[in-house]
Design an enzyme around this catalytic site. Structure first.
Site, mmCIF file in Angstrom:
data_model
loop_
_atom_site.group_PDB
_atom_site.id
_atom_site.type_symbol
_atom_site.label_atom_id
_atom_site.label_comp_id
_atom_site.label_asym_id
_atom_site.label_seq_id
_atom_site.Cartn_x
_atom_site.Cartn_y
_atom_site.Cartn_z
ATOM 1 N N HIS A 1 10.388 -29.324 -27.713
ATOM 2 C CA HIS A 1 10.147 -30.038 -26.371
ATOM 3 C C HIS A 1 8.830 -29.892 -25.791
ATOM 4 O O HIS A 1 8.604 -30.003 -24.597
ATOM 5 C CB HIS A 1 11.336 -29.719 -25.434
ATOM 6 C CG HIS A 1 12.747 -30.030 -25.818
ATOM 7 N ND1 HIS A 1 13.314 -31.281 -26.030
ATOM 8 C CD2 HIS A 1 13.538 -29.323 -26.447
ATOM 9 C CE1 HIS A 1 14.215 -31.239 -26.562
ATOM 10 N NE2 HIS A 1 14.616 -29.847 -26.697
ATOM 11 N N CYS A 57 0.852 -1.298 0.009
ATOM 12 C CA CYS A 57 0.077 -0.074 -0.063
ATOM 13 C C CYS A 57 0.922 1.274 0.026
ATOM 14 O O CYS A 57 2.010 1.114 -0.112
ATOM 15 C CB CYS A 57 -0.901 -0.171 1.385
ATOM 16 S SG CYS A 57 -1.958 -1.632 1.544
ATOM 17 N N GLU A 76 10.769 -11.128 -20.806
ATOM 18 C CA GLU A 76 10.529 -9.614 -20.727
ATOM 19 C C GLU A 76 9.105 -9.309 -21.585
ATOM 20 O O GLU A 76 8.365 -8.648 -21.048
ATOM 21 C CB GLU A 76 11.698 -8.935 -20.637
ATOM 22 C CG GLU A 76 11.562 -7.359 -20.434
ATOM 23 C CD GLU A 76 10.583 -7.296 -19.087
ATOM 24 O OE1 GLU A 76 10.712 -7.945 -18.026
ATOM 25 O OE2 GLU A 76 10.084 -6.152 -18.632
ATOM 26 N N LYS A 108 3.374 -1.499 -7.519
ATOM 27 C CA LYS A 108 4.563 -1.349 -7.990
ATOM 28 C C LYS A 108 5.860 -1.961 -7.266
ATOM 29 O O LYS A 108 6.944 -2.626 -7.870
ATOM 30 C CB LYS A 108 5.136 0.104 -7.950
ATOM 31 C CG LYS A 108 6.457 0.792 -8.557
ATOM 32 C CD LYS A 108 6.453 0.098 -9.880
ATOM 33 C CE LYS A 108 7.906 0.380 -10.531
ATOM 34 N NZ LYS A 108 7.832 0.007 -11.973
ATOM 35 N N ARG A 162 1.351 2.106 -6.130
ATOM 36 C CA ARG A 162 1.514 1.097 -5.110
ATOM 37 C C ARG A 162 0.626 -0.002 -4.695
ATOM 38 O O ARG A 162 0.414 -0.943 -3.949
ATOM 39 C CB ARG A 162 2.071 1.651 -3.667
ATOM 40 C CG ARG A 162 3.516 2.650 -3.848
ATOM 41 C CD ARG A 162 3.990 3.313 -2.627
ATOM 42 N NE ARG A 162 4.300 2.424 -1.681
ATOM 43 C CZ ARG A 162 5.487 1.363 -1.521
ATOM 44 N NH1 ARG A 162 6.289 1.836 -2.437
ATOM 45 N NH2 ARG A 162 5.342 0.723 -0.663
ATOM 46 N N ASN A 202 1.044 -0.040 6.035
ATOM 47 C CA ASN A 202 1.376 -0.836 4.887
ATOM 48 C C ASN A 202 2.396 -1.883 5.292
ATOM 49 O O ASN A 202 3.267 -1.750 5.969
ATOM 50 C CB ASN A 202 2.444 0.102 3.909
ATOM 51 C CG ASN A 202 3.082 -0.786 2.651
ATOM 52 O OD1 ASN A 202 2.300 -1.439 2.434
ATOM 53 N ND2 ASN A 202 4.043 -0.397 2.495
ATOM 54 N N GLY A 203 1.947 -3.339 5.015
ATOM 55 C CA GLY A 203 2.680 -4.329 5.512
ATOM 56 C C GLY A 203 1.773 -5.546 5.660
ATOM 57 O O GLY A 203 0.545 -5.382 5.407
ATOM 58 N N LYS A 252 5.679 -8.091 -19.815
ATOM 59 C CA LYS A 252 5.021 -6.778 -19.989
ATOM 60 C C LYS A 252 3.542 -7.089 -20.698
ATOM 61 O O LYS A 252 2.733 -6.303 -20.050
ATOM 62 C CB LYS A 252 5.914 -6.138 -20.976
ATOM 63 C CG LYS A 252 7.147 -5.732 -20.658
ATOM 64 C CD LYS A 252 6.951 -4.431 -19.765
ATOM 65 C CE LYS A 252 7.421 -4.372 -18.367
ATOM 66 N NZ LYS A 252 8.165 -5.364 -17.577
ATOM 67 N N TRP A 289 -3.537 -2.052 -1.366
ATOM 68 C CA TRP A 289 -3.326 -3.152 -2.113
ATOM 69 C C TRP A 289 -3.732 -4.058 -1.145
ATOM 70 O O TRP A 289 -2.852 -4.413 -0.269
ATOM 71 C CB TRP A 289 -2.135 -3.197 -2.683
ATOM 72 C CG TRP A 289 -1.966 -4.354 -3.934
ATOM 73 C CD1 TRP A 289 -2.093 -4.380 -5.061
ATOM 74 C CD2 TRP A 289 -1.657 -5.807 -3.521
ATOM 75 N NE1 TRP A 289 -1.917 -5.683 -5.776
ATOM 76 C CE2 TRP A 289 -1.509 -6.485 -4.676
ATOM 77 C CE3 TRP A 289 -1.191 -6.315 -2.016
ATOM 78 C CZ2 TRP A 289 -1.124 -7.940 -4.657
ATOM 79 C CZ3 TRP A 289 -0.822 -7.556 -2.180
ATOM 80 C CH2 TRP A 289 -0.982 -8.389 -3.480
ATOM 81 N N GLU A 292 1.187 -8.282 -17.893
ATOM 82 C CA GLU A 292 0.838 -7.483 -16.622
ATOM 83 C C GLU A 292 0.330 -6.424 -16.925
ATOM 84 O O GLU A 292 -0.430 -5.746 -16.103
ATOM 85 C CB GLU A 292 2.059 -7.362 -15.879
ATOM 86 C CG GLU A 292 3.113 -6.475 -16.703
ATOM 87 C CD GLU A 292 4.293 -6.156 -15.627
ATOM 88 O OE1 GLU A 292 3.970 -6.081 -14.320
ATOM 89 O OE2 GLU A 292 5.461 -5.929 -16.263
HETATM 90 C C1 AGP Z 1 7.819 -5.482 -13.740
HETATM 91 O O1 AGP Z 1 7.137 -5.024 -14.874
HETATM 92 C C2 AGP Z 1 6.896 -5.766 -12.623
HETATM 93 N N1 AGP Z 1 6.465 -4.415 -12.215
HETATM 94 C C3 AGP Z 1 7.785 -6.685 -11.529
HETATM 95 O O2 AGP Z 1 7.954 -7.890 -12.140
HETATM 96 C C4 AGP Z 1 8.978 -6.164 -10.998
HETATM 97 O O3 AGP Z 1 9.974 -6.260 -11.627
HETATM 98 C C5 AGP Z 1 9.371 -7.207 -9.716
HETATM 99 O O4 AGP Z 1 8.298 -7.146 -8.624
HETATM 100 C C6 AGP Z 1 10.886 -6.687 -9.164
HETATM 101 O O5 AGP Z 1 10.619 -5.379 -8.574
HETATM 102 P P1 AGP Z 1 11.913 -4.664 -8.093
HETATM 103 O O6 AGP Z 1 12.794 -4.647 -9.373
HETATM 104 O O7 AGP Z 1 11.325 -3.370 -7.439
HETATM 105 O O8 AGP Z 1 12.511 -5.540 -6.928
#
Ligand code: AGP
Length: 609
Positions: free
Chosen positions: A506, A2, A483, A604, A27, A98-99, A487, A74, A490
């Site tokens: 395979h 959060c 990657e 994030k 966040r 937050n936590g 992208k 969140w 997500e």
């Molecule tokens: C990437 O687009 C994502 N938001 C997620 O995979 C992110 O890279 C991952 O949570 C790691 O975050 P960090 O680099 O802040 O550790």
């Protein structure tokens, strides 16, 4: 994960809290709330939904706020709802969190036995209830806070205010990030720097066990356990970010802005490092003995940062000939890893707050490794706990989907590989210079690659109804394929799978059917011909091949779409081949009406396990 924000001062308004939450919304954004005192008592508003839902129920005109808290959520425990939204308040004590309070069930049952009535399903509600229970037993507000947090287990960044103590505000940190902002007569705290950046660039990065008392006269920080006061001036850091960095500046979304910021982010990251790569290791505080004894590198990360780690392995082994192992942080931390003597442990993390990456870094440090973190956020936990820090200079990355941080991480890895190669005599100065000059050309080549944007936007239109994607690549293009798949997943919520192209026979080739989009990352390198064979296999089964390449000539007539990128050294191709995949994910997401900056279910920074 959060976002929390707090304010106390003479010139604030409710907008201070709302604007802070707006800059923290990446966040977490399933519900939001504020609580404040305006001289006439305490007012609390909270609701399910994004910040704009909260704004629709707030007083208008915006009232003065002398002390207040805000929260954007969140959900971890309890569905997104108004009841479960923060702040949680009882007996005039209001808390944002937050936590995760891991022992909340046990605490909740004790408090219910004492006659406390709970209204939410959250873990967080135990905090104000616990504080209230101690105040009922005669403790002062501050002592009640200290007694309450002594019973909490888990991770928390807390903002706490009391109706009967309007002249003070408390912030507590354990395991979740919290920064304190020092204005002129106004004082703030927040989960992340951007929330406070418009008001000050002077910050204190709170550490685990720190309790911060904020009043209109200033802040005081003490260690909760020892009671020792932490000298604020020694802990104050000036951050060289400016507010505009945390704004969209004309782009529709932060993600698109950050895709376009990559040339600058890469240049800023390699900046002065590239002038003297040989001296980098010493500048990082890595001793000559550590370098001489170096036998292995272990890189650990999550998500996109893990893909940067995969690229790092290729580049470091290629330039420095040191064995490199990589692992996902959540796996590494729990497998009781063997850390041999002579291991350099590298964590790659944009936020510096990812719970699993932090835990892995702590495990490696406890087992005797020298720990280096490649990180984008000054003062974040990872940077404070590692032995050495190699910053990416990407600026604040607000979009949940990491883009500029990823290419900046790869840039740092390239410079680190150069430094290691030179120091270990595996690279001649001439070879190093050649690589340096190629690396310095990358920002310009990324700029050039971005010119594919309109073509990719048009291409995206034909893909938004696909029922799945396959992304393929070999060698350095394999992590790029992963990657690109991440992208797309997500941002557009479409199923997308990244695979090493050599694995097709395979199993994955069974997925190929008429019209299935298969994105193949195929720059000209030693694996080019082999990947061409994979393209033939896909085409022979009706797949729709989108090729990302620097050599389109051989592909005309063999694939359905070609996205051309400039040529560069094969080790540097990921900088360029990833750009079209970022843009493709962005435009497919936008065209599907997805909230690309705040994708569903994501946040994030994954600061909880
Ligand atoms: C990437 O687009 C994502 N938001 C997620 O995979 C992110 O890279 C991952 O949570 C790691 O975050 P960090 O680099 O802040 O550790």
């Amino acid at each position: 994960m959060c976002g929390i924000v707090g304010y106390i001062g003479k010139s604030g308004s409710l907008q201070t809290l709302v604007d802070g939450l707006k800059r923290l919304e990446y966040r977490g954004y399933d519900s939001a709330g504020v609580v404040y005192q305006n001289g006439n008592g305490m007012e609390l508003y909270k609701t399910k939904g994004k910040l704009k839902e909260l704004q629709s129920i707030l007083p208008n005109p915006v009232p003065v706020v002398k002390v207040g808290l805000g929260h954007t959520r969140w959900a971890t425990h309890g569905i997104p709802s108004s009841i479960n939204a923060h702040p949680h308040s009882i007996d005039g004590i209001a808390v944002v969190h937050n936590g995760i309070i891991e022992n909340y069930r046990e605490l909740k049952s004790c408090l219910i036995e004492e006659g406390h009535e709970f209204v939410s399903e959250t873990d967080s509600e135990v905090v104000p209830q616990l504080i209230s229970s101690y105040i009922r037993k005669g403790l002062s507000f501050r002592e009640a806070i200290k007694a309450a947090i002594a019973r909490l287990r888990g991770s928390y960044a807390l903002g706490i205010l009391s109706k009967s103590n309007p002249e003070m505000l408390f912030a507590v940190r354990k395991g979740s990030p919290l920064v304190v902002g020092l204005g002129e007569g106004d004082f703030y705290f927040a989960s992340d720097i951007p929330a406070i950046l418009p008001y000050t660039n002077r910050f204190i990065f709170m550490e685990d066990g720190h309790l911060c008392t904020l009043t209109e006269d200033g802040v005081e920080i003490c260690n909760v356990d020892s009671g020792i006061t932490i000298p604020v001036d020694q802990k104050t850091v000036e951050v060289d970010w400016v507010p505009a960095m945390a704004e969209k500046n004309g782009f529709d979304h932060f993600m698109l802005k950050e895709i376009h910021e990559q040339p600058h982010a890469i240049m800023d990251t390699i900046g002065e490092l590239i002038e003297n790569p040989r001296g980098l290791l010493e500048n990082l505080g890595i001793s000559t003995k550590t370098i001489i004894d170096l036998r292995k590198i272990q890189i650990v990360a999550c998500g996109t940062s893990y893909h940067a780690a995969m690229i790092g392995r290729y580049i470091i082994e290629n330039l420095a000939h040191i064995p490199v192992d990589i692992d996902i942080a959540s796996e590494y931390r729990h497998r009781d890893p063997i850390v041999e003597n002579g291991t350099l442990f590298i964590s790659i993390t944009q936020s510096g707050e990812t719970a699993d990456t932090l835990a892995a870094q702590r495990v490696a440090k406890e087992k005797g490794a020298w720990t280096l973190t490649i990180c984008n956020v000054v003062g974040s936990t990872s940077t404070r706990e590692a032995h050495s820090v190699l910053y990416t200079r990407a600026g604040p990355e607000i979009g949940v989907a990491s883009t500029k941080a990823f290419t900046s991480q790869v840039a740092d890895v390239c410079v680190l590989a150069l430094a290691l190669g030179l120091r270990r005599g595996r690279l001649s100065f001439r070879e190093a210079d050649t690589f340096k000059n190629l690396l310095l050309k990358i920002p310009g080549l990324v700029e050039k690659t971005l010119k594919n944007e309109s073509k990719i936007k048009d291409m995206a239109r034909s893909l938004i109804y696909s029922h799945g994607f396959l992304f393929l690549g070999r060698g350095l293009s394999y992590p790029v394929a992963l990657e690109g798949a991440l992208k797309l997943k997500e941002i557009s919520y479409m199923h997308a799978e990244g695979y090493p192209a050599g694995e097709m026979k395979h199993g994955p080739i069974a997925l190929i059917e008429e019209g299935l989009p298969v994105v193949v990352v195929v720059p000209v390198d030693e694996l080019y011909e082999k990947t061409l064979s994979n393209i033939e296999e896909v085409k022979a089964r009706g797949g729709k091949v989108i090729a990302v390449t620097d050599e389109p000539g051989c592909l005309h007539g063999k694939v359905d779409e070609i996205i051309e990128v400039p040529s560069t050294h094969s080790s540097l191709s990921p900088f360029l081949t990833v750009i079209p995949l970022q843009l493709l994910a962005y435009y497919v997401g936008v065209l599907r009406g997805c909230d690309v900056d705040q994708p569903r279910n994501l946040a994030k920074s994954v600061t909880v396990e």
